[in-house]
Design an enzyme around this catalytic site. Structure first.
Site, PDB file in Angstrom:
ATOM      1  CB  CYS A   2      -0.900  -0.002   1.239  1.00 48.70           C
ATOM      2  SG  CYS A   2      -1.828  -1.537   1.482  1.00 48.70           S
ATOM      3  CG  ASP A 104      -0.113  -8.748   6.434  1.00 42.93           C
ATOM      4  OD1 ASP A 104      -1.171  -8.358   5.915  1.00 42.93           O
ATOM      5  OD2 ASP A 104       1.002  -8.358   6.050  1.00 42.93           O
ATOM      6  CB  ILE A 300      12.590  -8.313 -19.375  1.00 42.81           C
ATOM      7  CG1 ILE A 300      11.552  -7.752 -18.399  1.00 42.81           C
ATOM      8  CG2 ILE A 300      13.049  -7.218 -20.337  1.00 42.81           C
ATOM      9  CD1 ILE A 300      12.100  -6.648 -17.508  1.00 42.81           C
TER      10      ILE A 300
END
Length: 670
Positions: A2, A104, A300
């Site tokens: 976040c 958590d 990639i």
């Protein structure tokens, strides 16, 4: 994963403007697109906000942060993942703790309330940045994970402390100045930052493994910075007799398997990043073994054969039955996306690998994934980089015979050629302050200290005058803890310095969190599990670099998992091709330079000297300039463009107004 933000005023009666908190959440919407929350304690002059990316506990309302404890004494906002949380929650519940969510993060409230800060910290396992306010003690604690996987910044301004997950979060607050600091500019132009610093005036980082505690006393702040963990290599006098190889091999195998298993815990699908190196191949192989099903692997591919690892990655994917997705990049596309990458990286970058990683995270997100397991940290723990071999040879192998020394010199000449000017200096360099602290100048810093010679001549006169006599190597040395270096083996010293500079300031920022979270992608590096690290520091140097083989113990621990070609392969640093190696890429870079390094653009920003910029380009294009020097100058050019782009993003642009517009567009309101 976040984004967090907050404010505390020195005057507890001064209210926190909730709209500032909402705007600070909105400017980092990319870190948490699934919703936001804020809480204000008006009678204490404290407020937090949080932008949420749902990984654990997908209930939108139940898992919303910031959290308040039942008694209202504690307020909490967390960015990151805390592993082994189910076991800890079970233990806390048995002692009477009542959880309101399945997340958590909530366990931090119960651990702190029941055990206090000092006893809580060792139990936090994972990648995290935490803001915790204790109303009773009237103190704010800013806590960062041990290696700095998750970012956390703070500043003190106008009687307030403002903090957040990104620089732009602080800049969204109208009181926070947005000015380059001369020494910060110097370090941006040479690549390596002083640990804990930023390019901007008054803006600090919480250092990895540290807690910054802000307490109020009689209307003033008392700010303390305490370390709670470090990479503590044993003293040479403590190492004693080496154990049997099998002891170390089995220990590493066990801890790494546990670290990977914990990082597969999520309420959403988990994929893997896969290059052609053994690190990401190991994490893929262990993930496949634990899941016992096809793992999604993202790779990639570069259009330059010298830097492309696709073929080896494909072999690994086939060996474990992975569902591989290869994103192929044209060299010119990297500079097309550099400006956007710098908005997220918030610092200059020497190699466009950061751009490639941003494009990859976008690709992965669009494929329906938001969690990946990665291989970062393996080279730091097990001495995988070319610079470590060089330091081991020069300073840790005093007993070599002439024949053995000749063999090492040949090895270094052959295997390091591609990285000269970037990961290795063209010529050995000695910095007096680092020599005094470490006993030698670590090879990982030498190319950037060599680049530093160009920096003053590139800076505008007032910035150049401000750094007259400044020694960047001394500033870096003074930021390192000599007690953690003194009396250690040379290889331990080299790894410690890399971890404190290159890992945190480069690999985990513009090569990690910042470009992953730009597209709401959570990256989990099991090699940076501190239980594994605590074992790795006790490995004898010969178990890390044995003869011509780097990461020896890791290769042996995972021998049965890796295809033969990977088990035997030497370390290849994952990098994007330098600009001068490809005409299309060079043209794309020059187009950016025409825009951001024009005389008018330089004059408007007031950071660089146009004559110095022109002189550096002339040196790059001089036929007498060596290829290694061109690689180094490619990096400096990227930094010159980078500081100009950063100025346009964060100084010239009105970030508080932009943040409020974003909040309005998102419908995020007070």
């Amino acid at each position: 994963m976040c984004g967090i933000a907050g404010v505390i005023h020195a005057d507890p009666q001064k209210p926190v403007d909730p709209m500032n908190l909402v705007a600070m959440a909105a400017i980092q919407h990319h870190r948490g697109p699934d919703g936001f929350g804020y809480k204000v304690q008006d009678d204490r002059g404290v407020g937090f906000s949080h932008a949420r990316l749902t990984i654990i506990d997908l209930d939108e309302n139940r898992g919303r942060q910031p959290f308040l404890s039942d008694d209202g004494n504690l307020m909490l906002a967390v960015n990151g993942e805390l592993y082994d949380y189910k076991r800890i929650r079970t233990d806390l519940t048995s002692r009477g703790a009542k959880f309101r969510t399945k997340s958590d993060s909530e366990m931090v409230l119960h651990l702190y309330r029941g055990q206090g800060l000092e006893d809580m910290l060792p139990q936090l396992r994972g990648e995290f940045a935490i803001a915790l306010y204790d109303r009773q003690r009237d103190r704010l604690m800013l806590i960062r994970d041990r290696f700095g996987v998750k970012p956390l910044y703070w500043t003190e301004v106008n009687g307030s402390v403002v903090f957040g997950s990104e620089l732009k979060v602080l800049f969204a607050h109208p009181d926070v100045p947005r000015r380059f600091e001369s020494r910060g500019l110097y370090h941006q132009l040479m690549q390596t930052m002083v640990p804990g610093s930023t390019a901007f005036e008054g803006i600090h980082q919480v250092k990895p493994g540290h807690v910054v505690t802000i307490e109020r006393r009689h209307g003033k702040f008392q700010i303390r910075d305490d370390r709670y963990w470090d990479m503590d290599f044993p003293l040479l006098s403590e190492r004693g007799e080496e154990k049997d190889e099998g002891f170390y091999i089995e220990g590493i195998r066990e801890k790494l398997m546990e670290a990977v298993q914990l990082r597969l815990e999520a309420d959403v699908p988990v994929a893997c990043y896969l290059s052609g190196g053994i690190d990401s191949c190991i994490t893929l192989g262990l993930s496949a073994a634990h899941q016992q099903s096809a793992v999604k692997a993202f790779t990639i591919g570069f259009d330059n054969a010298d830097y492309d690892e696709t073929a080896i990655a494909q072999e690994m994917a086939r060996s474990v039955g992975a569902d591989q997705d290869i994103m192929r990049l044209d060299a010119s596309h990297l500079y097309d996306n550099l400006v956007e990458t710098l908005w997220h990286a918030e610092r200059t970058i020497y190699n466009t690998l950061g751009v490639a990683k941003l494009l990859m995270s976008r690709h992965v997100n669009r494929a329906g994934y938001r969690v990946v397991v990665t291989g970062e940290g393996s080279d730091e723990l097990f001495a995988g980089y070319p610079s470590f071999r060089r330091d081991m040879f020069l300073h840790g192998l005093d007993t070599l015979s002439p024949a053995e020394r000749a063999s090492w010199e040949q090895l270094l000449a052959e295997s390091n050629q591609l990285f000269k000017g970037a990961m290795l200096a063209e010529n050995e360099l000695h910095d007096p302050a680092l020599d005094a602290l470490v006993g030698f100048t670590p090879s990982c810093l030498q190319p950037w200290l060599a680049s530093a010679a160009h920096a003053p001549g590139l800076m505008a006169v007032h910035h150049r005058d401000a750094v007259r006599g400044y020694e960047p190597g001394r500033a870096i040395a003074e930021a390192l803890d000599g007690d953690m270096i003194e009396g250690r083996h040379p290889l331990d010293k080299a790894q410690y310095v890399w971890i404190k500079t290159m890992l945190e300031g480069q690999i985990l920022t513009w090569g990690g969190d910042r470009v992953d979270m730009a597209n709401s992608m959570e990256a989990r590096p099991p090699f940076l599990d501190h239980h594994l690290a605590d074992l790795a520091v006790h490995l004898p140097p010969s178990m890390r670099i044995k003869g011509r083989t780097e990461k020896y113990v890791l290769r042996e621990a995972m021998k049965g998992l890796l295809p033969k070609v990977l088990y035997e392969r030497e370390k290849f640093a994952f990098m994007a091709p330098p600009a001068h190696t490809d005409p299309k890429k060079w043209a794309a870079m020059k187009a950016l330079a025409d825009q951001y390094l024009s005389d008018q653009a330089i004059q408007d920003a007031g950071l660089l000297d146009p004559a110095g910029v022109k002189a550096l380009f002339a040196l790059h294009e001089d036929p007498e300039t060596s290829a290694s020097t061109q690689v180094q100058l490619d990096a400096v050019i990227n930094h010159m463009i980078g500081v100009q782009v950063l100025h346009s993003h964060f100084v010239a642009q009105d970030i508080p107004a932009l943040a409020r517009r974003r909040a309005e567009a998102l419908g995020w309101r007070v």
